[in-house]
Design an enzyme around this catalytic site. Sequence first.
Site, PDB file in Angstrom:
ATOM      1  N   SER A 253      -2.868  67.041  25.516  1.00 31.28           N
ATOM      2  CA  SER A 253      -3.540  65.735  25.581  1.00 31.28           C
ATOM      3  C   SER A 253      -4.896  65.689  24.878  1.00 31.28           C
ATOM      4  O   SER A 253      -5.431  64.604  24.680  1.00 31.28           O
ATOM      5  CB  SER A 253      -3.713  65.301  27.036  1.00 31.28           C
ATOM      6  OG  SER A 253      -2.485  64.858  27.536  1.00 31.28           O
TER       7      SER A 253
ATOM      8  N   LYS B 253      -5.058  63.470  21.945  1.00 30.82           N
ATOM      9  CA  LYS B 253      -5.169  62.007  22.106  1.00 30.82           C
ATOM     10  C   LYS B 253      -6.511  61.496  21.580  1.00 30.82           C
ATOM     11  O   LYS B 253      -6.638  60.336  21.191  1.00 30.82           O
ATOM     12  CB  LYS B 253      -4.982  61.627  23.582  1.00 30.82           C
ATOM     13  CG  LYS B 253      -3.577  61.942  24.113  1.00 30.82           C
ATOM     14  CD  LYS B 253      -3.509  61.776  25.628  1.00 30.82           C
ATOM     15  CE  LYS B 253      -2.110  62.084  26.166  1.00 30.82           C
ATOM     16  NZ  LYS B 253      -2.073  62.041  27.660  1.00 30.82           N
TER      17      LYS B 253
ATOM     18  N   TYR C  61       4.679  61.700  19.021  1.00 29.71           N
ATOM     19  CA  TYR C  61       3.779  62.048  20.128  1.00 29.71           C
ATOM     20  C   TYR C  61       3.979  63.502  20.584  1.00 29.71           C
ATOM     21  O   TYR C  61       3.005  64.250  20.761  1.00 29.71           O
ATOM     22  CB  TYR C  61       4.014  61.065  21.282  1.00 29.71           C
ATOM     23  CG  TYR C  61       3.313  61.432  22.568  1.00 29.71           C
ATOM     24  CD1 TYR C  61       1.957  61.190  22.742  1.00 29.71           C
ATOM     25  CD2 TYR C  61       4.019  62.029  23.624  1.00 29.71           C
ATOM     26  CE1 TYR C  61       1.321  61.532  23.925  1.00 29.71           C
ATOM     27  CE2 TYR C  61       3.392  62.366  24.806  1.00 29.71           C
ATOM     28  CZ  TYR C  61       2.046  62.122  24.961  1.00 29.71           C
ATOM     29  OH  TYR C  61       1.423  62.469  26.127  1.00 29.71           O
TER      30      TYR C  61
ATOM     31  N   TYR D 100      -8.166  62.015  33.683  1.00 29.42           N
ATOM     32  CA  TYR D 100      -7.252  61.239  34.529  1.00 29.42           C
ATOM     33  C   TYR D 100      -7.903  60.956  35.886  1.00 29.42           C
ATOM     34  O   TYR D 100      -9.075  60.616  35.938  1.00 29.42           O
ATOM     35  CB  TYR D 100      -5.896  61.962  34.670  1.00 29.42           C
ATOM     36  CG  TYR D 100      -5.411  62.456  33.346  1.00 29.42           C
ATOM     37  CD1 TYR D 100      -5.057  61.538  32.346  1.00 29.42           C
ATOM     38  CD2 TYR D 100      -5.370  63.811  33.031  1.00 29.42           C
ATOM     39  CE1 TYR D 100      -4.642  61.976  31.102  1.00 29.42           C
ATOM     40  CE2 TYR D 100      -4.959  64.251  31.786  1.00 29.42           C
ATOM     41  CZ  TYR D 100      -4.610  63.325  30.828  1.00 29.42           C
ATOM     42  OH  TYR D 100      -4.216  63.763  29.604  1.00 29.42           O
TER      43      TYR D 100
END
Length: 304
Positions: A65, A68, A192, A240
Site C-alpha cells: 500500500s 498508493k 493495482y 487506516y
Amino acid sequence: MPSPIQPVLDQIALDMQSRTDRGHVADYIPELARVAPSHFAISVVTAGGNVFGAGDISTGFSAQSITKVFTLAIALGRSGDQLWQRVGREPSGNAFNSIVQLENENGRPRNPFVNAGAIVTTDEVLAGRAPKQALAEIIGFVRAAAEDSDIHINEAVARSEQSLGHRNFALAHFLAAHDNLRNAPEMTLGTYFHQCAIELTTTQLARAGRFLMGGTEGPRLVSQPRVRRMNALMLTCGHYDGSGDFAFRVGLPAKSGVGGGILAIVPGVASIAVWSPGLDENGNSKLGTEALERLAREMDWSIF
Ligand code: GLN
C-alpha cells in the site's frame, strides 16, 4: 560534529533484533506469508542529502500500500482536483479492505489510501491505456523519485495476490456497479496488484520519498502545495483505522503497507523508511511503528 542519527538507528535496530513479539506477517497474500518475520531495517535520507541506515537495508520487500502514495501523485498530476469527485479525503475508521462503508456511501471511497480509493486512483492512472503502459509509468515514477533504476515488480507476489484477491475483486465490481470505475475491473485490478508488488529496499524507499519532504533534495516531481496535501492525507489516512494512534505516537505523516514497510516524512527535514514484516491488528508494521516512535522522540521530530 557527527550526526546523532546513525547511533540512534544502530541502537533501535539492535533492540528490535532481539524482540520476540513481532506481530503477524500478512498471510492473505501467500507469497508474503513466506517472508521471515525476523527482518528489520530502517533508512533515513535528510534534506541535506545524507543517507543513514541500520539493519537489513539491502533486502528488498513488498511495498504494497505504500505504492498508493506514488499512484496518487501520478493521478493528481494527470487529473488534478477532478480525482476528488471520485474519491473522498476523510479518514475511514474502517479496515483497509472494508466493503461496508463503500456501500453506505454509494460507491465513493472515503480516501485514496483505503483499497477501494486506491483502486479508483489506479483506475484514473490507467485511463483507457494498456495496463503495461500504466505500470511502466508507475514504476518509472518510483525509479525517478528514488533516482534508482534497480526497482522492480515482483511478478510472483502480484500473481499470488491476484489468485486470491476476492475482497479486492468485490470492491472493484462494487465501484463499477456505482459507475465509479472507467476500465474493466480485471484490468484495473491487474494493474493495482502489480503496482502493490513493487519491491524495494528501505534505502530505495527513503530516497523515493524525498519529493514528499519538500526542500531541494532529490527530484521535484510534485508541486509544493500538492506535497502538503499529500502529507495531510498520509497523516489522517495513511494507517487506516490506526491513523489516529500513529499520529498520537509518532506525529509524522506516513504510509504503511502489509509487506511491513512504512514511509514517514519529516517535512523539510527527512524521509524515513522502515521495514519489519510483522503487522499489528490494523495491518500496520508493529515494530516499524515502534521504531518510528523512538526515532521521532529521540530526534525530536514531529509536525506538532
Ligand atoms: N495489495 C494489498 C491489498 O490490496 C495492499 C493492502 C495494504 O498494503 N494495506 O490488500
